[in-house]
Scaffold this active site. Structure first.
Site, PDB file in Angstrom:
ATOM      1  N   ASP A  60       0.813  -1.221   0.000  1.00 27.07           N
ATOM      2  CA  ASP A  60       0.000   0.000   0.000  1.00 27.07           C
ATOM      3  C   ASP A  60       0.845   1.269   0.000  1.00 27.07           C
ATOM      4  OD1 ASP A  60      -2.242  -1.519  -0.091  1.00 27.07           O
ATOM      5  OD2 ASP A  60      -3.169  -0.694   1.728  1.00 27.07           O
ATOM      6  N   ASN A 102      -4.899  -1.954  -4.318  1.00 24.81           N
ATOM      7  CA  ASN A 102      -6.097  -2.035  -3.487  1.00 24.81           C
ATOM      8  C   ASN A 102      -5.941  -1.104  -2.284  1.00 24.81           C
ATOM      9  OD1 ASN A 102      -8.590  -2.844  -2.644  1.00 24.81           O
ATOM     10  ND2 ASN A 102      -7.993  -4.899  -2.017  1.00 24.81           N
ATOM     11  N   ASP A 327     -10.430  -1.930  12.025  1.00 30.47           N
ATOM     12  CA  ASP A 327      -9.381  -2.847  11.573  1.00 30.47           C
ATOM     13  C   ASP A 327      -8.922  -3.751  12.714  1.00 30.47           C
ATOM     14  OD1 ASP A 327      -9.600  -1.830   9.108  1.00 30.47           O
ATOM     15  OD2 ASP A 327      -7.700  -0.722   9.114  1.00 30.47           O
ATOM     16  N   GLU A 355     -11.210  -4.777   2.070  1.00 25.88           N
ATOM     17  CA  GLU A 355     -10.521  -5.605   1.072  1.00 25.88           C
ATOM     18  C   GLU A 355     -11.405  -6.752   0.584  1.00 25.88           C
ATOM     19  OE1 GLU A 355      -9.219  -3.939   3.367  1.00 25.88           O
ATOM     20  OE2 GLU A 355      -7.101  -3.475   2.992  1.00 25.88           O
ATOM     21  N   HIS A 399      -5.118  -9.088   3.804  1.00 25.54           N
ATOM     22  CA  HIS A 399      -4.013  -9.235   4.765  1.00 25.54           C
ATOM     23  C   HIS A 399      -4.493  -9.475   6.189  1.00 25.54           C
ATOM     24  CE1 HIS A 399      -4.299  -4.672   5.636  1.00 25.54           C
ATOM     25  NE2 HIS A 399      -5.308  -5.007   4.866  1.00 25.54           N
ATOM     26  N   ARG A 400      -5.578  -8.769   6.556  1.00 18.78           N
ATOM     27  CA  ARG A 400      -6.020  -8.904   7.960  1.00 18.78           C
ATOM     28  C   ARG A 400      -6.661 -10.271   8.230  1.00 18.78           C
ATOM     29  NH1 ARG A 400      -4.249  -4.516   9.887  1.00 18.78           N
ATOM     30  NH2 ARG A 400      -4.469  -2.581   8.734  1.00 18.78           N
ATOM     31  N   LYS A 427       0.467  -6.413   2.016  1.00 17.47           N
ATOM     32  CA  LYS A 427      -0.266  -5.150   1.854  1.00 17.47           C
ATOM     33  C   LYS A 427       0.124  -4.150   2.947  1.00 17.47           C
ATOM     34  CE  LYS A 427      -4.822  -3.548   0.556  1.00 17.47           C
ATOM     35  NZ  LYS A 427      -5.164  -2.381   1.333  1.00 17.47           N
TER      36      LYS A 427
END
Ligand SMILES: Nc1ncnc2c1ncn2[C@@H]1O[C@H](COP(=O)(O)OP(=O)(O)O)[C@@H](O)[C@H]1O
Ligand SMILES: Nc1ccn([C@@H]2O[C@H](COP(=O)(O)OP(=O)(O)O)[C@@H](O)[C@H]2O)c(=O)n1
Length: 670
Positions: A60, A102, A327, A355, A399-400, A427
């Site tokens: 990112d 993204n 997040d 995402e 990613h999370r 990311k």
């Protein structure tokens, strides 16, 4: 003997995490994504140069850096330090086609900046980015006189931007209840054109307020103080100008910290907590509210101004409005697996436009692990598993999802967890799994080893390297250790034979060996070439027949068994070193074929030799290896015999890959 082995990091289709027995240790996390991208943007559009330190190096932020460079900004990057030469209040390049992956933190503020300052631009991203709504921001900007077209689906990127005819007198209205990034985008961009007071009115209840507070904090550091009436009205004063603060240090990422806070809450003891450096009560990141939630669940977190220490407590479920820290709240969903009673996360509708649709994705993956999950339009309720299940976690290019679900490896049933497409962590946190393995400790018996034993030039090293690359595992080239032992002994003038046995065994613990990807170092000298000579191989074969030498190398070799796993290549990997390995291959090929392979290898390296000499040496080595008194070259009782005389390298790899998959509890994938 001190030994360092540095693993390589190719992309892998999945990563199997061994079950975690205990967590503990000190961590320094990479810089915050949210702060990095805001600071890069402000530094690019201010007057003067800015030195940013601890900038996150991730997909990112790379997207933001490339876009700013394409707009004419000069940025010098040395690892995590960026020197940004500010362009003033408009891009140098008035025409550009920008690809923004993204990265919402890049696409949204750049849309506002470019639409307000004017030029000819297109902004596009990955397919998922083209499914993430942006109409609210576009509408607000059009209200200010900006010219923006949707090139695909109305309301979504990609976008085409042209020069505006600005109308700044009436307040601009923007919705705040879908994403706070729209408001952030306007706040970051409007100082570039604020020839008069510009007011933003937020429609609806503003979500993710701490992210807006972060934006205001950064603007203030760059010389713009926004007037605020609650969370409903923001005014950028006439004549605002972005000015470089000179230098700005970016805090470690609080969302990235959440995985390790949770890990400590589940699996760290009070006497060896997880300690996170440079992130504490001084932080400007709202995601640190996660700490309060974790405390409310029963974990122990002590916080100083610039550090956190976490250890486990008896965890119980909570019911929480997680709107302020969407997040990090994902991590609570994973932590809920370890709590008594259900955990409810409310007011998280924004998860659906991230995402991936994170509410559905999380519900689906946690169910696979055995949890009972109730999913609503804007909430999740998670009841922990009564019976844990082995799961292959789908990560949805998010990613999370990957980082949260890693926490499932702490399960009390000691089951491994498969994370699919683990590279998606790049990311925001490319080094996530390295950090994980550094502090999430597994019992040795739970760290899988794939043994490949066999005679000279049967293809062990080639097979081991290919499989390790595909599995993301470490490699033990045990032959290299015996070659190094022989070289070290020879360099010290020691007798290579029973007379020198004690002296060689005593010498080895003093040697410093480093395996650094393709290079091998002995006491600071590059011995990569030297150990590969046939002479060294013959000496290694003699040294390796000495019992005291073999004993001296036992612990050194076993130390390679670290997470996530090991592919071990040698003669006695399956019989002596790792008798509990789930798969042992005994690799062989005819002597002629092996001599031919070694010959080709040596010729390619420019070494002149004859096939006959090689064949004789090779058979002599095999004879000695097979007949020695300790750890002779024999297949382990439970080894799978593979003669690859008629197989290509790829065929051998595929065969062993399938055998390995059959022995793992996840089924055939990848
Ligand atoms: N199945 C195979 N078919 C053909 N060549 C192979 C095969 N496996 C390995 N080789 C080649 O043989 C050579 C020796 O292999 P290597 O992995 O160094 O053997 P070892 O580690 O058993 O001594 C290499 O050049 C390699 O590319
Ligand atoms: N686990 C091991 C690995 C190698 N060795 C010895 O070390 C020598 C060199 O090993 P290697 O694997 O590098 O040799 P090649 O198969 O590459 O020719 C072998 O001939 C063995 O005598 C051993 O005894 N035990």
């Amino acid at each position: 003997m001190s030994l360092t082995a540095l693993p390589a990091h190719p992309p892998v289709a999945f990563l199997d995490l061994p079950p975690v027995a205990r967590a503990g240790g000190r961590i320094v996390l990479p810089g915050s994504k949210s702060i990095s991208n805001r600071a890069l943007l402000l530094a690019a559009f201010c007057a003067g140069d800015t030195v940013l330190t601890n900038v996150l190096d991730s997909d990112d932020t790379q997207v933001m850096l490339s876009a700013l460079r394409a707009l004419g900004c000069t940025i010098k990057q040395e690892e995590t330090r960026c020197i940004v030469h500010g362009m003033g209040n408009a891009p140098v390049q008035r025409k550009a086609d920008l690809y923004l992956g993204n990265a919402g933190t890049a696409l949204r503020p750049l849309t506002a900046v470019l639409a307000l300052t004017g030029g000819e631009y297109t902004l596009r991203g990955v397919p998922r980015m083209h499914e993430r709504p942006i109409a609210d921001l576009v509408d607000a900007l059009r209200g200010l006189g900006c010219v923006i077209k949707h090139l695909g689906t109305p309301g979504y990127p990609p976008l085409r931007i042209q020069s505006p005819t600005l109308r700044l007198d009436a307040p601009v209205r923007v919705r705040g209840d879908v994403s706070s990034q729209f408001l952030t985008a306007l706040l970051l961009a409007l100082p570039l054109v604020a020839t008069q007071d510009v007011t933003i009115d937020v429609e609806g209840e503003l979500i993710s307020r701490p992210y807006v507070a972060l934006t205001l904090h950064l603007l203030a550091r760059f010389g713009v103080v926004v007037r605020q009436a609650g969370w409903q009205r923001f005014t950028i004063p006439a004549g605002s100008v972005l000015r470089s603060p000179g230098a700005y240090a970016i805090e470690p990422d609080a969302s990235s910290a959440s995985y390790f806070i949770a890990l400590g809450a589940i699996a760290a003891d009070a006497n060896d907590p997880i300690r996170i450096e440079h992130l504490g009560t001084d932080s400007i990141q709202g995601d640190l509210r996660f700490v309060d939630a974790v405390r409310a669940m029963g974990a122990h977190v002590s916080a100083s101004q610039d550090a956190l220490a976490i250890h486990r407590g008896l965890l119980h479920g909570i019911d929480i409005d997680a709107n302020d820290f969407p997040d990090a709240a994902m991590t609570l969903a994973a932590l809920a697996l370890y709590a008594q009673g259900p955990t409810t996360l409310r007011n998280i509708a924004s998860w659906r436009v991230k995402e991936t649709d994170r509410i559905t994705a999380m519900a689906c993956e946690l169910r696979k692990l055995g949890a009972t999950v109730e999913e609503g339009p804007d909430f999740l309720r998670i009841a922990p598993p009564t019976c844990w299940k082995t799961a292959s976690i789908h990560t949805y290019d998010d990613h999370r999802m990957a980082m949260c679900c890693a926490l499932a490896a702490c399960n009390p049933a000691a089951l491994p967890v498969r994370i699919e497409q683990p590279g998606c962590v790049a990311k925001t946190f490319p080094t996530f799994f390295d950090t994980w393995f550094a502090v999430a400790h597994s019992a040795s018996k739970h760290i899988p080893v794939l043994c490949i034993d066999g005679p000279t030039a049967s293809g062990k090293g080639t097979l081991a390297a290919a499989l390790a690359r595909r599995l993301g595992y470490h490699v033990l080239d045990s032959g290299a250790l015996y070659r190094i032992a022989a070289l070290a002994a020879e360099r010290q003038g020691l007798r290579i034979g029973p007379e020198g046995e004690t002296a060689i065994a005593t010498l080895l613990p003093q040697c410093k060996i480093v395996f650094d990807q393709d290079k091998v170092w002995l006491d600071g000298a590059d011995v990569t070439e030297a150990i590969r000579s046939e002479r060294c191989a013959m000496l290694a074969s003699q040294v390796s027949a000495l019992p005291a030498v073999r004993r001296a190398l036992l612990d050194v070799q076993r130390a390679f068994r670290t997470s996530p796993g090991l592919v071990a290549d040698g003669r006695d990997m399956g019989t002596v070193l790792f008798p509990d390995a789930p798969l042992k291959i005994f690799l062989n090929a005819s002597a002629e074929e092996r001599a031919r392979r070694r010959h080709a290898q040596l010729v390619a390296r420019g070494v002149s030799t004859t096939l006959d000499d090689l064949c004789a040496d090779l058979m002599e080595r095999d004879r000695r290896d097979r007949s020695r008194s300790v750890a002779p070259l024999v297949p382990a009782q439970d080894a799978v015999l593979l003669d690859n005389s008629a197989l290509s390298v790829e065929e051998s790899v595929e065969l062993v890959w399938d055998w390995w998959q059959q022995r793992r509890p996840f089924g055939l994938t990848g």
